[in-house]
Motif scaffolding. Sequence first.
Motif, short mmCIF file in Angstrom:
data_model
loop_
_atom_site.label_atom_id
_atom_site.label_comp_id
_atom_site.label_asym_id
_atom_site.label_seq_id
_atom_site.Cartn_x
_atom_site.Cartn_y
_atom_site.Cartn_z
N TYR A 32 -5.01 44.66 19.69
CA TYR A 32 -4.67 44.23 18.32
C TYR A 32 -5.70 43.24 17.80
O TYR A 32 -6.10 43.26 16.66
N LYS A 33 -6.08 42.31 18.69
CA LYS A 33 -6.94 41.19 18.26
C LYS A 33 -8.42 41.49 18.44
O LYS A 33 -9.25 40.59 18.30
N GLU A 34 -8.73 42.74 18.80
CA GLU A 34 -10.14 43.14 18.98
C GLU A 34 -10.84 42.35 20.06
O GLU A 34 -12.05 42.11 19.99
N GLU A 35 -10.08 41.90 21.06
CA GLU A 35 -10.74 41.19 22.16
C GLU A 35 -11.53 42.17 23.03
O GLU A 35 -12.50 41.80 23.67
N THR A 36 -11.06 43.44 23.03
CA THR A 36 -11.92 44.49 23.58
C THR A 36 -12.70 44.98 22.37
O THR A 36 -12.14 45.64 21.52
N PRO A 37 -13.97 44.60 22.26
CA PRO A 37 -14.68 44.85 21.01
C PRO A 37 -14.83 46.34 20.68
O PRO A 37 -14.79 46.71 19.53
N GLU A 67 -8.38 51.63 35.11
CA GLU A 67 -9.53 52.50 34.82
C GLU A 67 -9.21 53.46 33.68
O GLU A 67 -10.03 53.70 32.80
N VAL A 68 -8.01 54.04 33.73
CA VAL A 68 -7.63 54.99 32.68
C VAL A 68 -7.66 54.29 31.33
O VAL A 68 -8.19 54.81 30.34
N ILE A 69 -7.11 53.09 31.30
CA ILE A 69 -7.07 52.34 30.03
C ILE A 69 -8.50 52.09 29.54
O ILE A 69 -8.84 52.36 28.40
N GLN A 70 -9.33 51.58 30.44
CA GLN A 70 -10.70 51.24 30.03
C GLN A 70 -11.51 52.44 29.58
O GLN A 70 -12.38 52.33 28.73
N ARG A 71 -11.22 53.59 30.17
CA ARG A 71 -12.02 54.78 29.88
C ARG A 71 -11.40 55.66 28.81
O ARG A 71 -11.81 56.81 28.64
N SER A 72 -10.39 55.16 28.12
CA SER A 72 -9.76 55.95 27.05
C SER A 72 -10.06 55.33 25.70
O SER A 72 -10.44 54.16 25.61
N ILE A 73 -9.86 56.12 24.66
CA ILE A 73 -10.06 55.60 23.31
C ILE A 73 -8.87 54.72 22.95
O ILE A 73 -7.74 55.01 23.34
N HIS A 74 -9.12 53.62 22.24
CA HIS A 74 -8.06 52.63 21.97
C HIS A 74 -7.52 52.82 20.56
O HIS A 74 -8.08 52.31 19.59
N ILE A 75 -6.41 53.52 20.51
CA ILE A 75 -5.87 53.91 19.20
C ILE A 75 -5.26 52.73 18.45
O ILE A 75 -5.19 52.74 17.23
N HIS A 76 -4.86 51.69 19.16
CA HIS A 76 -4.31 50.51 18.47
C HIS A 76 -5.40 49.57 17.95
O HIS A 76 -5.10 48.56 17.34
N HIS A 77 -6.64 49.89 18.23
CA HIS A 77 -7.75 49.04 17.79
C HIS A 77 -7.92 49.17 16.26
O HIS A 77 -7.92 50.28 15.74
#
Length: 470
Positions: A32-37, A67-77
């Motif tokens: 939500y907060k774009e901490e994962t840019p 790993e799955v989370i990191q390697r997937s597209i982030h739809i909530h971003h």
Amino acid sequence: MDILEQMYNAEILKEPSSLLFQQLHTYLQATYKEETPKVLEWQEPEEEYAFWNTFLTQGNNEALFQEVIQRSIHIHHPKYIGHQVAAVAPLGVLTAAVSALLNNGMAVYEMGKASSAMERVVGEWLAKQIGYGKEARGIFTSGGTLGTLTALLTARQQVATEDIWNMGTQKQYGIMVSAQAHYSVDRAVRIMGMGEKGVVKVPVTHRFVIDTSKLEHTYAQATAAGVEIFAIVGSAPATATGNYDDLQAIASFAKKHKLWFHVDGAHGGAAIFSNTYKSLLKGVEEADSIIIDGHKMMMMPALTTALVYKNGVDSYATFSQQAAYLLEQSEEEDWYNLAKRTFECTKNMMILHWYAIIQKYGAKGFAAIVDRLYGMGAQFAQLITEAKDFELATAPDSNIVCFRYLPENASTTQSNTINRKIREALLQAGDFYIVATTLEDRFYLRVTIMNVFTQTKHLQNLLATIRKIA
Ligand SMILES: *Cc1c(COP(=O)(O)O)cnc(C)c1O
């Protein structure tokens, strides 16, 4: 413990799993907060394959979900503004978990006692929202593609002059649909054995919606060529441009020629909940059937699609080995044995997503998201209109916006090349996720604002980024 004892050890729900829910919580807050840019860490398909191939035997199982989370597209971003998949409301994580564990298969009543009854409740609730009468009923199926196929199978049994489900046919049947319709309609028609000729395309206006002045001519031409038309599909909206067909005009046309009228509201059927936008669906209450995806505008996990029939008993003919007239009473007999009316035999308890969200937040949650996202679509269109170096494909009805960067004096070919390269560069950089579409001979960038966290500043930032790439 032997392997089966290990696999059924309930303790897994306590240890790694309580950790998992915490991980998901942290992930969501950070996204939500774009901490994962980045929206997506780009990797070529071969690299991704190599990673998972090795990870299967050499990876740390404890790190699997991370790993799955990191390697997937982030739809909530907030900078995910690409395809029309919902940013799931976190309640959906809970309903999905319960559905997964109970695994009630739903085909017959006792294999989904609670959930079969819930389907009827939510189906009737949706019918009321649509403006249907008491006879209306809904069923739930795995996606809009399957929903439209099911509706068209019902239509063919109800309207076509032969009993094709049981007898087959030699005749060329067809349906009418916008030249801009989602490919699922085309695919349904081909699955039904009607081939390319079975998809009779109505030309569109400059707004990429059905040109209703061409309906009669298109129908006459197809009929003269020996195609028996039994249905017409309205797009609400068309996927590429997000603009709604004139459902009211299509309803009158369908009535005049005694055709089944199906509305593909996979994306935008949810606008029935919004006082501001429900006028886009004017005429929907006259449709014989409509699909609405829970996993697009309604914040639910995939896949869950409502298929609502104006006349609930119609749905019993879809897969029936009996003639339609024998089925009139059957609704009273067994509305609760759902596999009789759905394509699926086993399906998941997808109705839980609907029931829980309606019970907890009511219809106003759906109204709010449509208002917010469609409003952002209009705002983005305004930004593009104000920018001299960008151009809209058409003024948008919804949260789907097609546009392109337009350098001065560029030919269509040059502008297509530039915009194609922009889209490629954006994808690989991973800061924004947007998609693209071709309308007539022009290549457009396409966004769908699916995310309540996407703000005007993100959209301004997108235009600035595109300029820089260009
Ligand atoms: C997404 C979409 C579909 C397909 O629905 P799925 O749930 O992805 O199978 C069909 N029609 C329209 C207009 C859509 O936007």
